[in-house]
Design an enzyme around this catalytic site. Structure first.
Site, PDB file in Angstrom:
ATOM      1  N   LYS A 141       0.835  -1.217   0.000  1.00  0.00           N
ATOM      2  CA  LYS A 141       0.000   0.000   0.000  1.00  0.00           C
ATOM      3  C   LYS A 141       0.862   1.257   0.000  1.00  0.00           C
ATOM      4  O   LYS A 141       0.513   2.252  -0.638  1.00  0.00           O
ATOM      5  CB  LYS A 141      -0.938   0.026   1.213  1.00  0.00           C
ATOM      6  N   LYS A 153      -9.116  -5.682  -8.276  1.00  0.00           N
ATOM      7  CA  LYS A 153      -9.857  -4.515  -8.778  1.00  0.00           C
ATOM      8  C   LYS A 153      -8.912  -3.360  -9.076  1.00  0.00           C
ATOM      9  O   LYS A 153      -9.105  -2.598 -10.012  1.00  0.00           O
ATOM     10  CB  LYS A 153     -10.907  -4.083  -7.761  1.00  0.00           C
ATOM     11  N   LYS A 168      -2.305 -11.663  -8.941  1.00  0.00           N
ATOM     12  CA  LYS A 168      -3.693 -12.071  -8.687  1.00  0.00           C
ATOM     13  C   LYS A 168      -4.691 -11.093  -9.311  1.00  0.00           C
ATOM     14  O   LYS A 168      -4.391  -9.899  -9.450  1.00  0.00           O
ATOM     15  CB  LYS A 168      -3.932 -12.169  -7.184  1.00  0.00           C
TER      16      LYS A 168
HETATM   17  P1  TYM Z   1     -10.816  -8.370  -0.179  1.00  0.00           P
HETATM   18  O1  TYM Z   1     -12.049  -7.553  -0.155  1.00  0.00           O
HETATM   19  O2  TYM Z   1      -9.613  -7.836  -0.839  1.00  0.00           O
HETATM   20  O3  TYM Z   1     -11.128  -9.774  -0.838  1.00  0.00           O
HETATM   21  C1  TYM Z   1     -12.203 -10.567  -0.365  1.00  0.00           C
HETATM   22  C2  TYM Z   1     -11.863 -12.029  -0.433  1.00  0.00           C
HETATM   23  O4  TYM Z   1     -11.567 -12.420  -1.768  1.00  0.00           O
HETATM   24  C3  TYM Z   1     -10.283 -13.036  -1.802  1.00  0.00           C
HETATM   25  N1  TYM Z   1      -9.613 -12.689  -3.062  1.00  0.00           N
HETATM   26  C4  TYM Z   1      -9.009 -13.582  -3.848  1.00  0.00           C
HETATM   27  N2  TYM Z   1      -8.853 -14.911  -3.732  1.00  0.00           N
HETATM   28  C5  TYM Z   1      -8.196 -15.532  -4.728  1.00  0.00           C
HETATM   29  N3  TYM Z   1      -7.705 -14.912  -5.815  1.00  0.00           N
HETATM   30  C6  TYM Z   1      -7.834 -13.578  -5.973  1.00  0.00           C
HETATM   31  N4  TYM Z   1      -7.380 -12.981  -7.060  1.00  0.00           N
HETATM   32  C7  TYM Z   1      -8.502 -12.845  -4.955  1.00  0.00           C
HETATM   33  N5  TYM Z   1      -8.802 -11.535  -4.770  1.00  0.00           N
HETATM   34  C8  TYM Z   1      -9.475 -11.458  -3.613  1.00  0.00           C
HETATM   35  C9  TYM Z   1      -9.543 -12.483  -0.601  1.00  0.00           C
HETATM   36  O5  TYM Z   1      -8.493 -13.343  -0.214  1.00  0.00           O
HETATM   37  C10 TYM Z   1     -10.639 -12.398   0.423  1.00  0.00           C
HETATM   38  O6  TYM Z   1     -10.863 -13.653   1.023  1.00  0.00           O
HETATM   39  N6  TYM Z   1      -9.026  -8.041   4.410  1.00  0.00           N
HETATM   40  C11 TYM Z   1     -10.045  -8.656   3.620  1.00  0.00           C
HETATM   41  C12 TYM Z   1     -11.457  -8.394   4.110  1.00  0.00           C
HETATM   42  C13 TYM Z   1     -11.650  -8.706   5.554  1.00  0.00           C
HETATM   43  C14 TYM Z   1     -11.697 -10.012   6.133  1.00  0.00           C
HETATM   44  C15 TYM Z   1     -11.891  -9.793   7.531  1.00  0.00           C
HETATM   45  C16 TYM Z   1     -11.566 -11.293   5.632  1.00  0.00           C
HETATM   46  C17 TYM Z   1     -11.827  -7.785   6.541  1.00  0.00           C
HETATM   47  N7  TYM Z   1     -11.979  -8.456   7.732  1.00  0.00           N
HETATM   48  C18 TYM Z   1     -11.991 -10.851   8.423  1.00  0.00           C
HETATM   49  C19 TYM Z   1     -11.666 -12.359   6.529  1.00  0.00           C
HETATM   50  C20 TYM Z   1     -11.877 -12.138   7.902  1.00  0.00           C
HETATM   51  C21 TYM Z   1      -9.912  -8.104   2.207  1.00  0.00           C
HETATM   52  O7  TYM Z   1      -9.413  -7.048   1.977  1.00  0.00           O
HETATM   53  O8  TYM Z   1     -10.463  -8.883   1.296  1.00  0.00           O
END
Ligand code: TYM
Length: 355
Positions: free
Chosen positions: A132, A218, A215
């Site tokens: 970041k 967005k 990966k």
């Molecule tokens: P976020 O919003 O970036 O992504 C949500 C979920 O999607 C998965 N993901 C992927 N998995 C495989 N390949 C990809 N290209 C890919 N892009 C996204 C992420 O691994 C995630 O599971 N920090 C988290 C949100 C969060 C959270 C939590 C998750 C906040 N509190 C507590 C679990 C438990 C996040 O930014 O995910």
């Protein structure tokens, strides 16, 4: 893995009884736009199966999304959209607790408690924080630094044990265990469990994007992603534009498959039959591959895979009553669980009423 184990409960001075105990599952997604294929395979696909087998809490991480300063209108729109997408993709508010993170202010309280025992050095070392700093150097705010303590609060607020996430969240889960264990040690209690990242396929998933990088994400732009709501036309256009390499077939006999082609094969692996994937892998090695054909095949299979999802998303998005009812019901159920934990945490810390 069996989802139901037993919990020994003290019945009277002579007996313990074994009560069935369901493991707790917690996971969330940030409302930063439409859900994509990576979100589906890394997270939501597991949520759908887990809601039948565990006590499950799934939420929209709207507090987390504030690190990028969305406008109130965009935030509101995105939260509603992701909530509708959750339901459209198969989450059932009767089977799981489906809620908004910001409906649980207890999250903010637990986050604050964890921040008191989280150290600058360990937070600065996190790969996601370093990324970041590179990607948004003008907005390195305290919320980014303490992102993992907020995530620990989400999970431990329900004493979550299994956390279905993609591979990119592995390090955050490690931090969650660190903060939970630190709390237990500090107050000499065995209170918080050690949550584990989870995927039914054992290995955590990383779905690649279409622009040849890492990966699917967005932040890598519209053409890197395939959204669950994309129409056939859009899917075809994006896949046909996907990055490959300039020459069809291997440049040298026995050379490794280049990353962009490997990415396409990995995407094929998700939506095509195994013989199709094997065919194109072999075609790469024997030099007979035509990337245009490969992409056409991937696009057609992707459209078939996506069709039911995109239709259901459009339907759910237009059903305000369904979404509102589910969100209200979820907020109530989630608060009941969070209230219990936050009350116990306050007591452990020493906030006991004397008046
Ligand atoms: P976020 O919003 O970036 O992504 C949500 C979920 O999607 C998965 N993901 C992927 N998995 C495989 N390949 C990809 N290209 C890919 N892009 C996204 C992420 O691994 C995630 O599971 N920090 C988290 C949100 C969060 C959270 C939590 C998750 C906040 N509190 C507590 C679990 C438990 C996040 O930014 O995910």
């Amino acid at each position: 893995m069996s989802s139901i184990t037993s919990l020994q409960v003290f019945a009277n001075e002579h007996f313990f009884v074994d009560l069935p105990y369901m493991k707790k599952v917690v996971s969330g997604i940030r409302p930063t736009g439409k859900l994509h294929l990576g979100n589906y395979f890394g997270a939501v696909k597991n949520f759908i199966r887990m809601q039948d087998e565990f006590e499950s809490y799934f939420f929209i991480a709207d507090y987390h999304s504030l690190t990028t300063h969305p406008t109130p209108a965009d935030l509101h729109e995105s939260v509603k959209r992701v909530f509708a997408e959750y339901i459209a993709l198969g989450l059932d508010p009767e089977k799981c607790t489906l809620y908004l993170q910001s409906d649980l202010p207890q999250t903010a309280e637990l986050y604050m408690f964890f921040n008191m025992n989280a150290y600058l050095g360990e937070l600065q070392r996190l790969t996601s924080f370093k990324d970041k700093i590179r990607s948004q150097p003008d907005n390195v705010n305290a919320g980014l630094l303490t992102y993992p303590t907020l995530m620990a609060a989400d999970i431990l607020l329900h004493k979550g044990e299994l956390v279905p996430v993609g591979k990119d969240q592995e390090q955050h889960l490690e931090m969650t265990r660190t903060f939970g264990n630190r709390f237990n040690r500090l107050y000499n209690v065995e209170y918080f469990p050690e949550p584990q990242a989870f995927n039914y396929n054992e290995e955590l998933v990383k779905v690649p994007g279409l622009t040849g990088g890492g990966k699917m994400s967005k932040s890598a732009g519209e053409y890197d992603n395939i959204y669950m709501s994309d129409t056939d036309e859009v899917i075809r256009k994006k896949i046909m534009k996907a990055v490959t390499v300039t020459v069809d077939g291997p440049t040298e006999i026995g050379s490794d498959i280049p990353a962009p082609i490997q990415n396409l094969l990995e995407l094929m692996h998700l939506v095509c039959t195994p013989d199709v994937v094997n065919h194109y892998r072999s075609a790469y090695y024997d030099g007979s591959i035509r990337f245009g054909d490969m992409k056409k095949q991937l696009a057609e299979d992707m459209c078939v895979f996506m069709k039911p999802f995109s239709d259901r998303i459009a339907e759910a998005m237009s059903n305000d009553t369904l979404i509102s009812k589910a969100a209200r019901q979820g907020a109530e159920k989630a608060a009941a669980s969070a209230d219990t934990v936050i009350k116990e945490v306050r007591e452990i810390i020493g906030f006991k009423k004397f008046y």
